[in-house]
Write a protein that holds these residues in place. Structure first.
Motif, PDB file in Angstrom:
ATOM      1  N   ARG B 167      54.439   9.026  35.194  1.00  0.00           N
ATOM      2  CA  ARG B 167      53.446   9.671  36.057  1.00  0.00           C
ATOM      3  C   ARG B 167      53.741  11.157  36.131  1.00  0.00           C
ATOM      4  O   ARG B 167      54.905  11.568  36.134  1.00  0.00           O
ATOM      5  CB  ARG B 167      53.531   9.071  37.467  1.00  0.00           C
ATOM      6  N   LYS B 168      52.674  11.946  36.255  1.00  0.00           N
ATOM      7  CA  LYS B 168      52.863  13.393  36.200  1.00  0.00           C
ATOM      8  C   LYS B 168      53.595  13.924  37.431  1.00  0.00           C
ATOM      9  O   LYS B 168      54.200  14.984  37.394  1.00  0.00           O
ATOM     10  CB  LYS B 168      51.504  14.084  36.071  1.00  0.00           C
ATOM     11  N   ASP B 169      53.500  13.218  38.566  1.00  0.00           N
ATOM     12  CA  ASP B 169      54.143  13.727  39.779  1.00  0.00           C
ATOM     13  C   ASP B 169      55.488  13.064  40.031  1.00  0.00           C
ATOM     14  O   ASP B 169      56.025  13.163  41.129  1.00  0.00           O
ATOM     15  CB  ASP B 169      53.209  13.536  40.981  1.00  0.00           C
ATOM     16  N   TYR B 170      56.043  12.412  39.045  1.00  0.00           N
ATOM     17  CA  TYR B 170      57.342  11.771  39.222  1.00  0.00           C
ATOM     18  C   TYR B 170      58.415  12.842  39.312  1.00  0.00           C
ATOM     19  O   TYR B 170      58.477  13.756  38.497  1.00  0.00           O
ATOM     20  CB  TYR B 170      57.622  10.846  38.042  1.00  0.00           C
ATOM     21  N   GLU B 171      59.254  12.730  40.332  1.00  0.00           N
ATOM     22  CA  GLU B 171      60.331  13.699  40.476  1.00  0.00           C
ATOM     23  C   GLU B 171      61.615  13.085  39.985  1.00  0.00           C
ATOM     24  O   GLU B 171      61.995  11.992  40.397  1.00  0.00           O
ATOM     25  CB  GLU B 171      60.472  14.123  41.943  1.00  0.00           C
ATOM     26  N   PHE B 172      62.294  13.810  39.116  1.00  0.00           N
ATOM     27  CA  PHE B 172      63.549  13.298  38.585  1.00  0.00           C
ATOM     28  C   PHE B 172      64.627  13.363  39.649  1.00  0.00           C
ATOM     29  O   PHE B 172      64.632  14.256  40.489  1.00  0.00           O
ATOM     30  CB  PHE B 172      63.949  14.099  37.365  1.00  0.00           C
ATOM     31  N   ARG B 173      65.553  12.426  39.620  1.00  0.00           N
ATOM     32  CA  ARG B 173      66.635  12.329  40.593  1.00  0.00           C
ATOM     33  C   ARG B 173      66.096  12.328  42.021  1.00  0.00           C
ATOM     34  O   ARG B 173      66.518  13.105  42.849  1.00  0.00           O
ATOM     35  CB  ARG B 173      67.621  13.493  40.441  1.00  0.00           C
ATOM     36  N   GLN B 174      65.088  11.508  42.255  1.00  0.00           N
ATOM     37  CA  GLN B 174      64.540  11.517  43.602  1.00  0.00           C
ATOM     38  C   GLN B 174      65.403  10.673  44.531  1.00  0.00           C
ATOM     39  O   GLN B 174      66.211   9.871  44.086  1.00  0.00           O
ATOM     40  CB  GLN B 174      63.102  11.017  43.608  1.00  0.00           C
TER      41      GLN B 174
END
Lengths: 357, 179
Positions: B167-174
């Motif tokens: 997904r485009k709004d996925y944040e890494f290391r969330q």
């Protein structure tokens, strides 16, 4: 009872896990587990420029990486509508087929090693060295070549390479008959592979099997023949098809594909046209999408790519043939016994780098 | 920046192949009112590879999709599901199924538009077993829920992974990630 074959087992050839459910020694169910090597190549490709993402696509399969980079480059060229010079098309066919020979030879060595024939483990690996030497001569690398560019190739091939590749392909062609004698006349190899892992034609199509595994079930389909790309329409080769659908038929298809690929490489060396080896190409792609379909050594590989109007891709998707072939393993294994598992696992030629991406 | 002398990128205006036009007309006739559009596509780069592509858009009305897939499989001989790809357009999710016929060599692309918050759609794995893992992968990485899928689990990521990374709004290391 559920038994885990893998993740660290000599016959898995990579990091994956086949869970099988057994009743006594008969397999009643199985569940392949993949993903140990997931690197999210598709997400990385979205964040990089097209030319920067190319080395990533090479790491998809470490045995057939020439085919994977060319697949990605072909998809980008289609997206940008770039014409490739004639010489580049022939060079591409040539290096992809050499890579296919190397990949099949490596598979053959690994497969017969699983079955227990240790002499045959060494023979194909020995011949593969010659192919790797040739590819090293033109690309400078033995494993990760990074050879194509958008619009052509990074470097031209010379006469010495063409001459030398004909000699090597003649030698491999001759040696395949030695492999044939060693394996076809071996009772042990026949017992372990004939009638093992049978899948019928309708089920193989429905389960999404592609490539040599599908052609071993009697489906006469090869992307290089059906929808030829580059110079495949102009070279002369045959598609080996067998009807049995067992491990032995898969071995026969791959062995004959080595011969056909050797023939294609020799034709390319003879008929290599003069001219430019790289054309002009833009760096930005329009806001549209494209996909291409190639014949990988393992089956039908596809690359779907969508542009943003800028320098990088909006969405990249790779169809890995081995990923879908692994998902058909439960059908092939049903009703066979635990000693048959290494033969069936080996016969579909998994490469975990492309399965997990 | 374009390199000097690079040609502008043209949009393809080449005519589609006649067999694709016929197939698109048959789909239109059999599924009148159920599919939004069925059209044969213009080949993009025919000098490199022959292209026989038909595009079927069902938009947000997915109820006709299982029937369409079964009709294509049984009546038109589309015996192979090549690719399932989900695309995150930020306001919607688009799922494409690429179906292929070993006899006519035509690729049919069915495109469905889903709600981004709750992406539900029917599964093609009841028509083609080969679509099973392809759809599981799209569920895993993009969060598309195929409602009648027989075995909808994560395939590449661990079972307890939070979020869908493509997904485009996925944040890494969330926050909440297991490592």
């Amino acid at each position: 009872m559920w038994i885990n074959i893998g993740p660290q087992h000599p016959s898995t050839h990579g990091l994956w896990d086949l869970r099988i459910k057994v009743n006594g020694e008969v397999i009643v169910d199985s569940d392949p587990q993949v993903g140990y090597l997931h690197r999210s190549v598709e997400k990385i490709c979205e964040r990089k420029e097209f030319i920067m993402a190319m080395p990533m696509t090479e790491r998809l399969c470490y045995v057939a990486n020439m085919n994977w980079t060319h697949l990605y480059v072909h998809a980008v060229e289609k997206l940008m509508n770039v014409e490739v010079p004639d010489r580049a098309k022939w060079i591409r066919v040539m290096v992809c087929e050499m890579n296919r020979v190397a990949s099949h030879l490596f598979w053959l060595g690994a497969f017969v090693h699983d079955i227990g024939n240790l002499t045959m483990f060494l023979w194909p690996i020995r011949e593969r060295e010659y192919v790797l030497d040739l590819l090293e001569y033109i690309t400078g690398a033995r494993m990760m070549y990074n050879y194509p560019r958008i619009g052509g190739q990074v470097k031209d091939v010379d006469d010495k390479f063409l001459r030398r590749s004909k000699v090597v392909m003649d030698m491999i062609l001759e040696r395949t008959f030695e492999y044939e004698k060693m394996l076809d006349e071996s009772d042990m190899f026949g017992v372990r592979t004939k009638g093992v892992g049978v899948i019928d034609r309708a089920m193989a199509k429905n389960a999404g099997l592609t490539g040599p595994a599908l052609r071993a079930c009697g489906v006469d389909f090869d992307v290089r023949k059906a929808t030829p790309y580059w110079a495949y329409g102009e070279v002369d080769f045959e598609v080996p098809v067998y009807d049995e659908g067992d491990c032995f038929a898969r071995y026969r298809v791959r062995l004959e594909e080595i011969r056909e690929s050797c023939k294609i490489v020799k034709q390319c060396a003879d008929r290599m046209p003069e001219g430019e080896f790289i054309g002009k190409a833009p760096r930005v792609a329009p806001k549209t999408y494209a996909w291409v379909r190639h014949e990988d050594p393992r089956g039908e590989s596809m690359c779907f790519i969508m542009g943003t109007g800028g320098k990088n891709a909006y969405r990249v998707k790779f169809r890995s043939p081995a990923f879908v072939n692994i998902s058909a393993l439960p059908i092939m294994l049903l009703g066979y016994k635990i000693p048959d598992v290494p033969a069936v696992m080996g016969s579909i030629d998994v490469c975990i780098g492309e399965v997990d991406r | 920046m374009l390199p000097p002398g690079a040609p502008p990128v043209p949009v393809s205006t080449l005519p589609p192949a006649p067999e694709c036009v016929e197939l698109a007309a048959r789909i239109e006739e059999a599924f009148k009112g159920k599919v939004k559009a069925a059209k044969a596509m213009n080949p993009l780069n025919p000098g490199i590879q022959k292209e026989l592509n038909v595009f079927v858009d069902v938009a947000t009305d997915h109820k006709a999709l299982p029937d369409l897939w079964r009709w294509l499989r049984d009546k038109e001989g589309f015996d192979h599901c090549s690719l399932v790809v989900a695309i995150d357009h930020m306001d919607r999710i688009e799922v494409k199924h690429l179906l292929f016929s070993y006899t006519s060599h035509i690729t049919v692309e069915t495109s469905a538009t889903l709600d981004r918050i709750d992406p539900l759609m029917p599964s093609a794995s009841l028509a083609w077993r080969g679509a099973n893992w392809l759809e599981r992968e799209q569920f895993d990485l993009m969060g598309v829920k195929f409602v009648d899928h027989p075995d909808l689990r994560r395939v590449l990521l661990p079972d307890d992974w939070i979020g869908h990374p493509l997904r485009k709004d996925y944040e890494f290391r969330q926050a909440g990630e297991w490592w």
